[in-house]
Design a protein around this motif. Structure first.
Motif, PDB file in Angstrom:
ATOM      1  N   ARG A  95       0.842  -1.185   0.000  1.00  0.00           N
ATOM      2  CA  ARG A  95       0.000   0.000   0.000  1.00  0.00           C
ATOM      3  C   ARG A  95       0.884   1.245   0.000  1.00  0.00           C
ATOM      4  O   ARG A  95       1.925   1.260   0.657  1.00  0.00           O
ATOM      5  N   VAL A  96       0.443   2.263  -0.692  1.00  0.00           N
ATOM      6  CA  VAL A  96       1.154   3.536  -0.694  1.00  0.00           C
ATOM      7  C   VAL A  96       0.319   4.557   0.064  1.00  0.00           C
ATOM      8  O   VAL A  96      -0.859   4.773  -0.241  1.00  0.00           O
ATOM      9  N   GLY A  97       0.930   5.151   1.077  1.00  0.00           N
ATOM     10  CA  GLY A  97       0.244   6.159   1.863  1.00  0.00           C
ATOM     11  C   GLY A  97       0.983   7.479   1.807  1.00  0.00           C
ATOM     12  O   GLY A  97       2.143   7.560   1.400  1.00  0.00           O
ATOM     13  N   VAL A  98       0.302   8.528   2.229  1.00  0.00           N
ATOM     14  CA  VAL A  98       0.919   9.844   2.325  1.00  0.00           C
ATOM     15  C   VAL A  98       0.564  10.439   3.682  1.00  0.00           C
ATOM     16  O   VAL A  98      -0.557  10.279   4.165  1.00  0.00           O
ATOM     17  N   MET A  99       1.528  11.104   4.301  1.00  0.00           N
ATOM     18  CA  MET A  99       1.286  11.768   5.575  1.00  0.00           C
ATOM     19  C   MET A  99       0.824  13.201   5.330  1.00  0.00           C
ATOM     20  O   MET A  99       1.373  13.901   4.480  1.00  0.00           O
ATOM     21  N   PHE A 100      -0.199  13.627   6.091  1.00  0.00           N
ATOM     22  CA  PHE A 100      -0.520  15.049   6.151  1.00  0.00           C
ATOM     23  C   PHE A 100       0.379  15.617   7.229  1.00  0.00           C
ATOM     24  O   PHE A 100       0.171  15.393   8.421  1.00  0.00           O
ATOM     25  N   ASP A 101       1.394  16.353   6.805  1.00  0.00           N
ATOM     26  CA  ASP A 101       2.450  16.766   7.716  1.00  0.00           C
ATOM     27  C   ASP A 101       1.909  17.663   8.830  1.00  0.00           C
ATOM     28  O   ASP A 101       1.024  18.503   8.600  1.00  0.00           O
ATOM     29  N   ARG A 102       2.475  17.510   9.995  1.00  0.00           N
ATOM     30  CA  ARG A 102       2.021  18.274  11.158  1.00  0.00           C
ATOM     31  C   ARG A 102       2.215  19.776  10.978  1.00  0.00           C
ATOM     32  O   ARG A 102       1.537  20.577  11.619  1.00  0.00           O
ATOM     33  N   SER A 103       3.154  20.166  10.114  1.00  0.00           N
ATOM     34  CA  SER A 103       3.427  21.588   9.910  1.00  0.00           C
ATOM     35  C   SER A 103       2.403  22.269   9.014  1.00  0.00           C
ATOM     36  O   SER A 103       2.375  23.494   8.922  1.00  0.00           O
ATOM     37  N   TRP A 104       1.547  21.486   8.352  1.00  0.00           N
ATOM     38  CA  TRP A 104       0.570  22.064   7.435  1.00  0.00           C
ATOM     39  C   TRP A 104      -0.684  22.474   8.197  1.00  0.00           C
ATOM     40  O   TRP A 104      -1.122  21.788   9.124  1.00  0.00           O
ATOM     41  N   ASP A 105      -1.287  23.563   7.755  1.00  0.00           N
ATOM     42  CA  ASP A 105      -2.512  24.066   8.366  1.00  0.00           C
ATOM     43  C   ASP A 105      -3.627  23.022   8.229  1.00  0.00           C
ATOM     44  O   ASP A 105      -3.941  22.593   7.113  1.00  0.00           O
ATOM     45  N   PRO A 106      -4.230  22.583   9.336  1.00  0.00           N
ATOM     46  CA  PRO A 106      -5.284  21.562   9.235  1.00  0.00           C
ATOM     47  C   PRO A 106      -6.485  22.009   8.406  1.00  0.00           C
ATOM     48  O   PRO A 106      -7.266  21.159   7.962  1.00  0.00           O
ATOM     49  N   ALA A 107      -6.627  23.318   8.179  1.00  0.00           N
ATOM     50  CA  ALA A 107      -7.724  23.773   7.327  1.00  0.00           C
ATOM     51  C   ALA A 107      -7.595  23.226   5.907  1.00  0.00           C
ATOM     52  O   ALA A 107      -8.593  23.135   5.177  1.00  0.00           O
ATOM     53  N   ALA A 121       7.574  -4.353   4.077  1.00  0.00           N
ATOM     54  CA  ALA A 121       6.576  -3.365   4.483  1.00  0.00           C
ATOM     55  C   ALA A 121       5.287  -3.583   3.698  1.00  0.00           C
ATOM     56  O   ALA A 121       5.300  -3.585   2.476  1.00  0.00           O
ATOM     57  N   GLN A 122       4.188  -3.761   4.421  1.00  0.00           N
ATOM     58  CA  GLN A 122       2.889  -3.847   3.751  1.00  0.00           C
ATOM     59  C   GLN A 122       2.370  -2.475   3.345  1.00  0.00           C
ATOM     60  O   GLN A 122       1.600  -2.355   2.395  1.00  0.00           O
ATOM     61  N   THR A 123       2.793  -1.442   4.064  1.00  0.00           N
ATOM     62  CA  THR A 123       2.387  -0.073   3.764  1.00  0.00           C
ATOM     63  C   THR A 123       3.600   0.832   3.861  1.00  0.00           C
ATOM     64  O   THR A 123       4.331   0.796   4.850  1.00  0.00           O
ATOM     65  N   VAL A 124       3.805   1.658   2.836  1.00  0.00           N
ATOM     66  CA  VAL A 124       4.883   2.639   2.805  1.00  0.00           C
ATOM     67  C   VAL A 124       4.229   4.017   2.727  1.00  0.00           C
ATOM     68  O   VAL A 124       3.489   4.307   1.790  1.00  0.00           O
ATOM     69  N   VAL A 125       4.505   4.852   3.729  1.00  0.00           N
ATOM     70  CA  VAL A 125       3.860   6.159   3.852  1.00  0.00           C
ATOM     71  C   VAL A 125       4.905   7.244   3.634  1.00  0.00           C
ATOM     72  O   VAL A 125       5.899   7.310   4.373  1.00  0.00           O
ATOM     73  N   VAL A 126       4.689   8.097   2.630  1.00  0.00           N
ATOM     74  CA  VAL A 126       5.664   9.132   2.333  1.00  0.00           C
ATOM     75  C   VAL A 126       5.337  10.401   3.106  1.00  0.00           C
ATOM     76  O   VAL A 126       4.181  10.798   3.241  1.00  0.00           O
ATOM     77  N   ARG A 127       6.373  11.013   3.645  1.00  0.00           N
ATOM     78  CA  ARG A 127       6.285  12.321   4.291  1.00  0.00           C
ATOM     79  C   ARG A 127       7.018  13.305   3.389  1.00  0.00           C
ATOM     80  O   ARG A 127       8.254  13.278   3.308  1.00  0.00           O
ATOM     81  N   ILE A 128       6.282  14.132   2.700  1.00  0.00           N
ATOM     82  CA  ILE A 128       6.820  14.908   1.590  1.00  0.00           C
ATOM     83  C   ILE A 128       7.523  16.168   2.088  1.00  0.00           C
ATOM     84  O   ILE A 128       6.978  16.918   2.903  1.00  0.00           O
ATOM     85  N   CYS A 129       8.730  16.392   1.574  1.00  0.00           N
ATOM     86  CA  CYS A 129       9.530  17.566   1.915  1.00  0.00           C
ATOM     87  C   CYS A 129       9.597  18.496   0.707  1.00  0.00           C
ATOM     88  O   CYS A 129       9.665  18.047  -0.434  1.00  0.00           O
ATOM     89  N   GLY A 130       9.607  19.786   0.983  1.00  0.00           N
ATOM     90  CA  GLY A 130       9.801  20.734  -0.086  1.00  0.00           C
ATOM     91  C   GLY A 130       8.509  21.199  -0.729  1.00  0.00           C
ATOM     92  O   GLY A 130       7.409  20.855  -0.285  1.00  0.00           O
ATOM     93  N   PRO A 131       8.640  21.994  -1.810  1.00  0.00           N
ATOM     94  CA  PRO A 131       7.464  22.618  -2.418  1.00  0.00           C
ATOM     95  C   PRO A 131       6.618  21.646  -3.220  1.00  0.00           C
ATOM     96  O   PRO A 131       7.075  20.561  -3.593  1.00  0.00           O
ATOM     97  N   ASP A 132       5.376  22.041  -3.453  1.00  0.00           N
ATOM     98  CA  ASP A 132       4.432  21.320  -4.301  1.00  0.00           C
ATOM     99  C   ASP A 132       4.290  19.844  -3.898  1.00  0.00           C
ATOM    100  O   ASP A 132       4.589  18.946  -4.681  1.00  0.00           O
ATOM    101  N   PRO A 133       3.853  19.580  -2.663  1.00  0.00           N
ATOM    102  CA  PRO A 133       3.760  18.175  -2.227  1.00  0.00           C
ATOM    103  C   PRO A 133       2.844  17.330  -3.100  1.00  0.00           C
ATOM    104  O   PRO A 133       3.158  16.169  -3.372  1.00  0.00           O
TER     105      PRO A 133
END
Length: 321
Positions: A5-17, A264-276
């Motif tokens: 599975r491919v996952g993506v993290m909603f980074d903690r630094s991003w506005d939850p809005a 790994a059954q699931t790999v979750v990316v935590r995106i760095c930099g612009p234009d995630p």
């Protein structure tokens, strides 16, 4: 060919809005999972999971992680059960020790983090199964607690442990249904994680989920290097030994594929930099192109993903954590 599975993290630094729109965009790109975090002072994990679930139609949402000292197991089970009743088959609950310094700040640091985590995992899993739970443990006390509205028997969310140290990894194999591995860990690390879980008693159905930093292209490289350097210090390892997925989209996809091949059954990316979302789009295309297939909501079987067009490996280097 490895299925994961491919996952993506909603980074903690991003506005939850921005979480609802991000969840919808990630879903449209073919991502299987969206993971939210609960770090002290940032966003609430359960509330963020509810937002992401409500904004999407098929995404599986992971809580990575709820700190056991900060969350009463009874209340956590109630929250998770509510989400599981409304969104069956679409939730994974991660529980961990919490950062020790943050737990002290909040006034909830336990005497024995290991005892508390094991007792909390056991209690939450029992409550989610609809059991009446009594615990008289070293850290936890519950007296006949039972959920009125537990998840449906065929939709009980898996409860996994987000841990790092060897003793905690064995605990995950003993008390949780899976292990959530922090950023910076590569293929050999994942094999060691599996071995530790098995020493703790894990069976073949014990899952491994791994977070990894992602930075696609030159524009993302500085942020990726900075993330790797900081996380290497936290892990107490050299930057060169701290795994990440960087370079071109094909090179990053190869790095993610290596994690899947390592178990790994699931790999979750935590995106760095612009234009995630742009970076995510490129990696999803490199992983599967137009043939990428997605896991149905509620399914525990990940979709097969084709290997990237190029198999040229990249060094973990200063690009992962």
């Amino acid at each position: 060919m490895t299925a994961f599975r491919v996952g993506v993290m909603f980074d903690r630094s991003w506005d939850p809005a921005g979480l609802p729109a991000f969840a919808r965009e990630a879903e449209a790109l073919g991502v299987d999972d969206l993971w939210v975090v609960e770090d002290l002072g940032w966003n609430g994990g359960v509330s963020a999971a509810a937002v992401a679930l409500g904004a999407s139609e098929r995404l599986r949402v992971g809580i990575g992680i709820a700190p056991a000292p900060l969350r009463s197991p009874a209340l956590l089970a109630m929250e998770v059960a509510t989400l599981a009743r409304v969104f069956p088959g679409r939730l994974v609950a991660g529980v961990g020790h919490g950062v020790r310094e943050w737990m002290r700040q909040a006034g909830v640091a336990p005497r024995s983090p290991l005892a508390l985590l094991e007792e909390a995992l056991t209690a939450v899993r029992g409550l989610l199964r609809g059991e009446r739970v009594t615990v008289d443990g070293r850290e936890l006390r519950l007296d006949g607690v039972q959920l009125v509205h537990p998840p449906a028997p065929d939709a009980v969310p898996p409860v996994i442990a987000g841990v790092v140290s060897p003793k905690s990894l064995e605990l995950a194999g003993r008390a949780a249904q899976g292990t959530l591995v922090a950023e910076g860990h590569g293929a050999e690390d994942l094999r060691a994680v599996r071995a530790a879980a098995e020493r703790g008693g894990a069976g073949a159905d014990h899952t491994v989920t791994v977070f990894t930093f992602l930075g696609v292209g030159d524009a993302a490289a500085p942020a990726l290097r900075e993330a790797v350097a900081g996380h290497a210090r936290w892990l107490g390892r050299d930057e060169a030994a701290t795994f990440a997925a960087g370079g071109t989209a094909a090179e990053a996809a190869t790095a993610l594929q290596a994690l899947g091949e390592a178990g790994a059954q699931t790999v979750v990316v935590r995106i760095c930099g612009p234009d995630p979302l742009g970076q995510l789009r490129e990696v999803m295309t490199a992983l599967g192109g137009e043939d990428t297939r997605h896991t149905r909501p509620g399914s525990t079987t990940p979709p097969p993903r084709r290997a990237p067009a190029t198999r040229t490996p990249t060094a973990p280097g200063p690009a992962g954590a």
